[in-house]
Design a protein around this motif. Sequence first.
Motif, PDB file in Angstrom:
ATOM      1  N   ASP A 133     111.682  87.915  28.648  1.00 23.43           N
ATOM      2  CA  ASP A 133     113.010  88.451  28.363  1.00 23.43           C
ATOM      3  C   ASP A 133     113.834  87.278  27.858  1.00 23.43           C
ATOM      4  N   GLY A 134     114.048  87.230  26.541  1.00 21.11           N
ATOM      5  CA  GLY A 134     114.619  86.029  25.951  1.00 21.11           C
ATOM      6  C   GLY A 134     113.639  84.881  26.129  1.00 21.11           C
ATOM      7  N   LYS A 135     114.096  83.806  26.743  1.00 23.08           N
ATOM      8  CA  LYS A 135     113.214  82.673  27.014  1.00 23.08           C
ATOM      9  C   LYS A 135     112.630  82.705  28.422  1.00 23.08           C
ATOM     10  N   LYS A 136     112.988  83.732  29.191  1.00 21.09           N
ATOM     11  CA  LYS A 136     112.520  83.833  30.572  1.00 21.09           C
ATOM     12  C   LYS A 136     111.182  84.556  30.639  1.00 21.09           C
ATOM     13  N   LEU A 137     110.219  83.929  31.306  1.00 19.13           N
ATOM     14  CA  LEU A 137     108.919  84.562  31.517  1.00 19.13           C
ATOM     15  C   LEU A 137     109.038  85.569  32.658  1.00 19.13           C
ATOM     16  N   VAL A 138     108.735  86.821  32.367  1.00 23.11           N
ATOM     17  CA  VAL A 138     108.848  87.891  33.354  1.00 23.11           C
ATOM     18  C   VAL A 138     107.529  88.128  34.082  1.00 23.11           C
ATOM     19  N   TYR A 139     106.429  88.119  33.329  1.00 22.87           N
ATOM     20  CA  TYR A 139     105.120  88.364  33.922  1.00 22.87           C
ATOM     21  C   TYR A 139     104.029  87.756  33.047  1.00 22.87           C
ATOM     22  N   GLY A 140     103.024  87.156  33.706  1.00 16.81           N
ATOM     23  CA  GLY A 140     101.912  86.570  32.986  1.00 16.81           C
ATOM     24  C   GLY A 140     101.992  85.057  32.977  1.00 16.81           C
ATOM     25  N   PRO A 141     101.196  84.442  32.109  1.00 18.82           N
ATOM     26  CA  PRO A 141     100.291  85.056  31.137  1.00 18.82           C
ATOM     27  C   PRO A 141      99.018  85.571  31.806  1.00 18.82           C
ATOM     28  N   VAL A 142      98.404  86.565  31.154  1.00 18.27           N
ATOM     29  CA  VAL A 142      97.173  87.156  31.658  1.00 18.27           C
ATOM     30  C   VAL A 142      96.155  87.235  30.522  1.00 18.27           C
ATOM     31  N   PRO A 143      94.864  87.113  30.855  1.00 18.26           N
ATOM     32  CA  PRO A 143      93.840  87.259  29.819  1.00 18.26           C
ATOM     33  C   PRO A 143      93.707  88.711  29.390  1.00 18.26           C
ATOM     34  N   VAL A 144      93.523  88.928  28.099  1.00 17.72           N
ATOM     35  CA  VAL A 144      93.338  90.273  27.559  1.00 17.72           C
ATOM     36  C   VAL A 144      92.116  90.262  26.630  1.00 17.72           C
ATOM     37  N   ARG A 145      91.704  91.441  26.235  1.00 14.13           N
ATOM     38  CA  ARG A 145      90.536  91.602  25.350  1.00 14.13           C
ATOM     39  C   ARG A 145      90.983  92.436  24.157  1.00 14.13           C
ATOM     40  N   THR A 146      91.065  91.819  22.996  1.00 16.56           N
ATOM     41  CA  THR A 146      91.593  92.506  21.810  1.00 16.56           C
ATOM     42  C   THR A 146      90.466  92.878  20.846  1.00 16.56           C
ATOM     43  N   GLY A 147      90.845  93.377  19.670  1.00 12.58           N
ATOM     44  CA  GLY A 147      89.895  93.933  18.723  1.00 12.58           C
ATOM     45  C   GLY A 147      88.853  92.966  18.182  1.00 12.58           C
ATOM     46  N   ARG A 148      87.630  93.461  18.109  1.00  9.94           N
ATOM     47  CA  ARG A 148      86.511  92.690  17.571  1.00  9.94           C
ATOM     48  C   ARG A 148      86.576  92.631  16.053  1.00  9.94           C
ATOM     49  N   ASP A 149      85.657  91.885  15.452  1.00  6.51           N
ATOM     50  CA  ASP A 149      85.587  91.762  13.999  1.00  6.51           C
ATOM     51  C   ASP A 149      85.397  93.147  13.375  1.00  6.51           C
ATOM     52  N   GLY A 150      86.254  93.498  12.431  1.00  3.62           N
ATOM     53  CA  GLY A 150      86.216  94.811  11.804  1.00  3.62           C
ATOM     54  C   GLY A 150      87.121  95.830  12.466  1.00  3.62           C
ATOM     55  N   TYR A 151      87.577  95.535  13.680  1.00  3.49           N
ATOM     56  CA  TYR A 151      88.482  96.416  14.426  1.00  3.49           C
ATOM     57  C   TYR A 151      89.653  95.600  14.974  1.00  3.49           C
ATOM     58  N   GLU A 152      90.119  94.642  14.194  1.00  3.62           N
ATOM     59  CA  GLU A 152      91.116  93.688  14.678  1.00  3.62           C
ATOM     60  C   GLU A 152      92.405  94.363  15.146  1.00  3.62           C
ATOM     61  N   THR A 153      92.971  93.834  16.214  1.00  2.00           N
ATOM     62  CA  THR A 153      94.303  94.243  16.646  1.00  2.00           C
ATOM     63  C   THR A 153      95.286  93.738  15.606  1.00  2.00           C
ATOM     64  N   ARG A 154      96.089  94.633  15.053  1.00  2.57           N
ATOM     65  CA  ARG A 154      96.957  94.272  13.930  1.00  2.57           C
ATOM     66  C   ARG A 154      98.142  93.424  14.392  1.00  2.57           C
ATOM     67  N   THR A 155      98.463  92.435  13.584  1.00 10.49           N
ATOM     68  CA  THR A 155      99.542  91.506  13.934  1.00 10.49           C
ATOM     69  C   THR A 155     100.906  92.035  13.474  1.00 10.49           C
ATOM     70  N   GLY A 156     101.956  91.415  14.013  1.00  6.22           N
ATOM     71  CA  GLY A 156     103.314  91.746  13.603  1.00  6.22           C
ATOM     72  C   GLY A 156     104.172  92.253  14.746  1.00  6.22           C
ATOM     73  N   LEU A 157     105.423  92.568  14.416  1.00 10.00           N
ATOM     74  CA  LEU A 157     106.381  93.083  15.390  1.00 10.00           C
ATOM     75  C   LEU A 157     106.289  94.597  15.438  1.00 10.00           C
ATOM     76  N   LYS A 158     106.118  95.155  16.633  1.00  8.73           N
ATOM     77  CA  LYS A 158     105.943  96.591  16.818  1.00  8.73           C
ATOM     78  C   LYS A 158     106.803  97.077  17.981  1.00  8.73           C
ATOM     79  N   LYS A 159     106.762  98.368  18.243  1.00  6.32           N
ATOM     80  CA  LYS A 159     107.476  98.935  19.389  1.00  6.32           C
ATOM     81  C   LYS A 159     106.575  99.942  20.092  1.00  6.32           C
ATOM     82  N   ILE A 160     106.687  99.979  21.406  1.00  4.81           N
ATOM     83  CA  ILE A 160     105.982 101.009  22.164  1.00  4.81           C
ATOM     84  C   ILE A 160     106.627 102.348  21.845  1.00  4.81           C
ATOM     85  N   TYR A 161     105.793 103.299  21.416  1.00  9.48           N
ATOM     86  CA  TYR A 161     106.351 104.586  20.994  1.00  9.48           C
ATOM     87  C   TYR A 161     105.808 105.770  21.782  1.00  9.48           C
ATOM     88  N   TRP A 162     104.724 105.572  22.530  1.00  9.62           N
ATOM     89  CA  TRP A 162     104.170 106.694  23.300  1.00  9.62           C
ATOM     90  C   TRP A 162     103.359 106.147  24.460  1.00  9.62           C
TER      91      TRP A 162
END
Length: 234
Positions: A133-162
Motif C-alpha cells: 500500500d504505497g511504499k508499505k509492505l502489507v503482505y509477503g513476499p511469497v513464492p508463486v508459480r506463473t505461466g510456463r513457456d508458451g503460456y506466459e503470465t502477461r505483464t503490465g498494470l491490471k485490475k481484479i475484475y472478478w
Amino acid sequence: MRRAHITRNGAVAAGVAALVVPLTVVLGGASPAQAASCTTSTGPYQKQVEKFLGRPVDGKQSATDCKATRAFQSKHGITPTIGYAGPITWGVMDLMNKQKAAGKTPNKAGKCPTNKGRIACVDLSRQLSWIQDGKKLVYGPVPVRTGRDGYETRTGLKKIYWRNKNHVSTIYDVPMPYSQFFDGGQAFHQANLSMWNPPGSHGCVNMTKTVAAKYWSLLKNGDDVYVYGRKPGT
C-alpha cells in the motif's frame, strides 16, 4: 495463450517465513517418484547443489548426495527423479536463494508502482508476489508459480475484475480455489503442488492455500495488479 472460461456459478512475517526453505533435506522412505535408479553421474552443478543441501562440497557425486538430491526433486516435482545435479534442479535452488534474498524489501528496486494505493505485485523474474500500500509492505513476499513457456503470465498494470472462491476451470477441469481474475483467463488462485514445480502454470499465478486465502482477504474487485519481469525459461 488459452483463456480459462469463467463458469456462471460461481502479515509480513508470515509471508517472509514462506520463503525460508531448509538447507538440509530430511531423508525418509522412497516415494513412488523416487523409484528410479539413483544416478552415479556427477552433474554440472554438483558443488552448488551440495552446498544448497548442506552436503560436503567436493564436487563428486556420492550415494548420499544422490539420495538428498532425489528427495529434493521428489518434493518439488522435478523429473527425472534420479538425483542428478543438472540445470533444472539447480535452477530451482538458485531461484529459492534469490527469493530468500528479497527479505522484507521485495520492491527495493522500485519496479512495482507505489502511487496506486493497495496493489498486488508479481515479479516474474524472481517468481515472487506481495501486496503493498504505497511504499508499505502489507503482505509477503511469497513464492508463486506463473505461466510456463508458451503460456506466459502477461505483464503490465491490471485490475481484479472478478472473484470466485470455488471456481473450477472449464478448460482443464481442475479446481481453482480463491480465484481472483485480473487479465482474461489469468488469475491468482490456489494450486495443490510445489510453488517450484517446473515448468509452470498455464498463465495463472499459482499460490499455496494459505497465501491464496490471505490474498482473498486482502484484495477486492477494482484493486490493481502489476506484473513485470520475465519468468526463467520463457
